[in-house]
Design a protein around this motif. Structure first.
Motif, short mmCIF file in Angstrom:
data_model
loop_
_atom_site.label_atom_id
_atom_site.label_comp_id
_atom_site.label_asym_id
_atom_site.label_seq_id
_atom_site.Cartn_x
_atom_site.Cartn_y
_atom_site.Cartn_z
N ALA A 111 0.81 -1.23 0.00
CA ALA A 111 0.00 0.00 0.00
C ALA A 111 0.84 1.27 0.00
O ALA A 111 0.40 2.30 -0.51
CB ALA A 111 -0.94 0.00 1.21
N VAL A 112 2.03 1.20 0.58
CA VAL A 112 2.87 2.41 0.66
C VAL A 112 4.00 2.28 -0.37
O VAL A 112 4.81 1.36 -0.31
CB VAL A 112 3.47 2.56 2.07
CG1 VAL A 112 4.27 3.86 2.17
CG2 VAL A 112 2.36 2.54 3.12
N PRO A 113 4.07 3.20 -1.36
CA PRO A 113 5.02 3.06 -2.47
C PRO A 113 6.45 3.42 -2.12
O PRO A 113 7.02 4.37 -2.65
CB PRO A 113 4.45 4.02 -3.52
CG PRO A 113 3.77 5.08 -2.71
CD PRO A 113 3.21 4.38 -1.51
N ALA A 114 7.05 2.63 -1.22
CA ALA A 114 8.46 2.85 -0.88
C ALA A 114 9.37 1.99 -1.75
O ALA A 114 10.50 2.37 -2.05
CB ALA A 114 8.70 2.53 0.58
N LEU A 115 8.87 0.83 -2.17
CA LEU A 115 9.62 -0.09 -3.02
C LEU A 115 8.93 -0.21 -4.37
O LEU A 115 7.78 0.17 -4.52
CB LEU A 115 9.70 -1.48 -2.35
CG LEU A 115 10.34 -1.53 -0.96
CD1 LEU A 115 10.17 -2.91 -0.36
CD2 LEU A 115 11.81 -1.14 -1.02
N SER A 116 9.65 -0.75 -5.35
CA SER A 116 9.04 -0.97 -6.65
C SER A 116 7.90 -1.98 -6.52
O SER A 116 7.86 -2.78 -5.57
CB SER A 116 10.08 -1.50 -7.64
OG SER A 116 10.50 -2.80 -7.25
N ILE A 117 6.97 -1.94 -7.44
CA ILE A 117 5.83 -2.86 -7.40
C ILE A 117 6.31 -4.30 -7.45
O ILE A 117 5.79 -5.17 -6.72
CB ILE A 117 4.87 -2.57 -8.58
CG1 ILE A 117 4.22 -1.19 -8.40
CG2 ILE A 117 3.79 -3.65 -8.67
CD1 ILE A 117 3.34 -0.77 -9.54
N LYS A 118 7.30 -4.56 -8.27
CA LYS A 118 7.80 -5.93 -8.40
C LYS A 118 8.38 -6.44 -7.08
O LYS A 118 8.05 -7.55 -6.63
CB LYS A 118 8.86 -6.00 -9.51
CG LYS A 118 9.37 -7.41 -9.79
CD LYS A 118 10.47 -7.41 -10.85
CE LYS A 118 9.95 -6.96 -12.18
NZ LYS A 118 11.00 -7.06 -13.25
N LEU A 119 9.23 -5.64 -6.44
CA LEU A 119 9.84 -6.06 -5.18
C LEU A 119 8.79 -6.17 -4.08
O LEU A 119 8.83 -7.10 -3.26
CB LEU A 119 10.93 -5.07 -4.77
CG LEU A 119 11.70 -5.40 -3.49
CD1 LEU A 119 12.31 -6.79 -3.54
CD2 LEU A 119 12.79 -4.35 -3.25
N SER A 120 7.84 -5.24 -4.06
CA SER A 120 6.78 -5.30 -3.06
C SER A 120 5.96 -6.57 -3.21
O SER A 120 5.61 -7.22 -2.22
CB SER A 120 5.86 -4.08 -3.20
OG SER A 120 6.56 -2.88 -2.95
N ALA A 121 5.66 -6.93 -4.46
CA ALA A 121 4.88 -8.15 -4.71
C ALA A 121 5.65 -9.39 -4.29
O ALA A 121 5.07 -10.34 -3.74
CB ALA A 121 4.50 -8.23 -6.19
N VAL A 122 6.96 -9.40 -4.54
CA VAL A 122 7.79 -10.55 -4.15
C VAL A 122 7.79 -10.71 -2.63
O VAL A 122 7.61 -11.82 -2.10
CB VAL A 122 9.23 -10.39 -4.68
CG1 VAL A 122 10.16 -11.42 -4.04
CG2 VAL A 122 9.26 -10.52 -6.19
N ILE A 123 7.98 -9.59 -1.90
CA ILE A 123 7.99 -9.64 -0.43
C ILE A 123 6.64 -10.11 0.09
O ILE A 123 6.55 -10.94 1.01
CB ILE A 123 8.35 -8.27 0.15
CG1 ILE A 123 9.80 -7.92 -0.16
CG2 ILE A 123 8.13 -8.24 1.68
CD1 ILE A 123 10.21 -6.52 0.25
N ALA A 124 5.56 -9.60 -0.50
CA ALA A 124 4.21 -9.99 -0.07
C ALA A 124 3.98 -11.48 -0.31
O ALA A 124 3.41 -12.18 0.54
CB ALA A 124 3.17 -9.16 -0.81
N LEU A 125 4.41 -11.97 -1.47
CA LEU A 125 4.22 -13.39 -1.80
C LEU A 125 5.01 -14.28 -0.84
O LEU A 125 4.49 -15.29 -0.33
CB LEU A 125 4.66 -13.64 -3.24
CG LEU A 125 4.53 -15.10 -3.75
CD1 LEU A 125 3.08 -15.54 -3.69
CD2 LEU A 125 5.09 -15.21 -5.17
N ILE A 126 6.27 -13.90 -0.59
CA ILE A 126 7.09 -14.66 0.35
C ILE A 126 6.44 -14.68 1.74
O ILE A 126 6.38 -15.72 2.41
CB ILE A 126 8.51 -14.07 0.43
CG1 ILE A 126 9.26 -14.31 -0.89
CG2 ILE A 126 9.30 -14.69 1.59
CD1 ILE A 126 10.60 -13.60 -0.96
N SER A 127 5.92 -13.54 2.17
CA SER A 127 5.29 -13.44 3.49
C SER A 127 4.09 -14.38 3.60
O SER A 127 3.90 -15.05 4.62
CB SER A 127 4.86 -12.00 3.77
OG SER A 127 5.97 -11.13 3.76
#
Length: 361
Positions: A111-127
């Motif tokens: 929700a908070v655009p601190a990282l790129s969409i791709k990296l944010s999605a990867v972190i979310a998926l891993i979580s």
């Protein structure tokens, strides 16, 4: 004045982002202080040490936030939450509820655009994968703490819900305010129906921020109609308006969906070309320039209607005002070199004479 207004808007966005991460850092630090006291009471020395280390890690994010390194802060937070969830759940089991903190982490990075969409999605998926694995396979129950598990589960559910709700509420607030702000700026030019100058400025600043934060390249071009005063003086302002509308329609038809064209001034047009390297975009702008006299034709006017273009690729950490000065300088160079040409700061100049030798109107 306009440059200052748009720059202030960018500063406000940074302040809002800093505010969100400061709230997150405070909540994270406070949560681990509570955990430290809780595990001292439960006589879990390993988890006490883990949470003391976590407190120092969360405190380090305040320094990142102060330096506007929200990307680094987001990565540190992501790693700490993931590692803490894995260790605590592995020791105490999924019944204790320490895996619940992965949910607010997912919301934060997406929700908070601190990282790129791709990296944010990867972190979310891993979580989410880690959450599933912990919930299914960590069935450990410490017998001495069995009576405390219901309390731990409810406590973790409540404490994980607080940052989730806060992040969601703040993200919605920011979205609604940004949407209203952009809606006000996105008014179309009455005559040409292109985007307004103010919207063009806002989008330039947005892509400058993306370039600085995520190294996403973009180019800008500035076009000016050649000899437009002669058209107005000879055929009248009404015909001049018709010419501008025809040019605007032609320019719009040559753009990609992601490109932005705004009416910059009387007979000037600004192009914002995101995710584009100048080596690739220059040929497109030249084709746009060279084909215009064939596509924009008016009656009772024999002189080809054309535009001169300045084109640059914006440099990382270059501010909006400096970038515009560069492209404006190249536009005037195109004008002084004979008009109807593209002058770029990354290529050899193509003279009007060469154009006239190779093309016919």
């Amino acid at each position: 004045m306009e440059f200052a207004t748009i720059a202030n808007s960018s500063v406000n966005n940074q302040k809002q982002k800093k505010h969100i991460f400061n709230i997150t850092s405070k909540l994270g630090t406070l949560t681990h202080c509570v955990f430290t006291l809780l595990f001292l009471y439960l006589d879990q020395s390993n988890l006490v040490l883990l949470n003391i280390a976590s407190i120092f890690i969360w405190l380090s994010t305040f320094k990142c936030n102060q330096n506007h390194r929200h990307d680094l802060s987001a990565i540190i937070i992501s790693l700490e939450v993931l590692i803490h969830a894995v260790i605590a759940t592995s020791i105490l089991g999924a019944e204790s509820g320490f895996q619940y903190y992965l949910w607010p982490l997912v919301l934060l990075v997406l929700a908070v655009p601190a990282l790129s969409i791709k990296l944010s999605a990867v972190i979310a998926l891993i979580s989410m994968i880690v959450f599933g694995l912990l919930s299914v396979f960590c069935t450990t129950t410490l017998i001495p703490l069995k009576v405390s598990y219901s309390f731990l589960s409810l406590l973790n559910l409540a404490m994980a819900s607080v940052p989730f709700i806060i992040i969601a509420a703040v993200a919605r607030y920011l979205y609604e305010n940004q949407y209203l702000a952009i809606s006000r700026l996105a008014e179309k030019d009455d005559l040409t129906q292109l985007f307004s100058r103010r919207f063009g400025l806002r989008m330039m600043q947005y892509y400058i921020d993306q370039l600085n934060q995520h190294n996403q390249p973009f180019c800008i071009a500035l076009a000016d109609v050649d000899n437009f005063k002669q058209i107005n003086d000879s055929l009248g302002h009404s015909t001049g308006d018709d010419v501008l509308v025809s040019i605007a329609n032609y320019l719009s038809s040559t753009l990609r969906e992601t490109d932005i064209c705004s009416r910059w001034g009387g007979e000037e047009f600004l192009f914002i070309l995101p995710n584009s390297d100048i080596a690739l975009i220059e040929k497109r702008i030249e084709d746009m320039c060279f084909n215009m006299p064939k596509q924009v034709v008016i009656s009772n006017w024999d002189t080809p209607i054309s535009c001169s273009f300045g084109l640059i690729q914006v440099n990382q950490y270059e501010d909006l005002k400096t970038a515009f000065k560069r492209v404006d300088k190249l536009l005037y160079k195109a004008k002084n070199n004979g008009r109807c040409q593209v002058v770029s700061d990354h290529s050899k100049l193509l003279s009007k004479q060469n154009f006239l030798n190779t093309r016919t109107f």
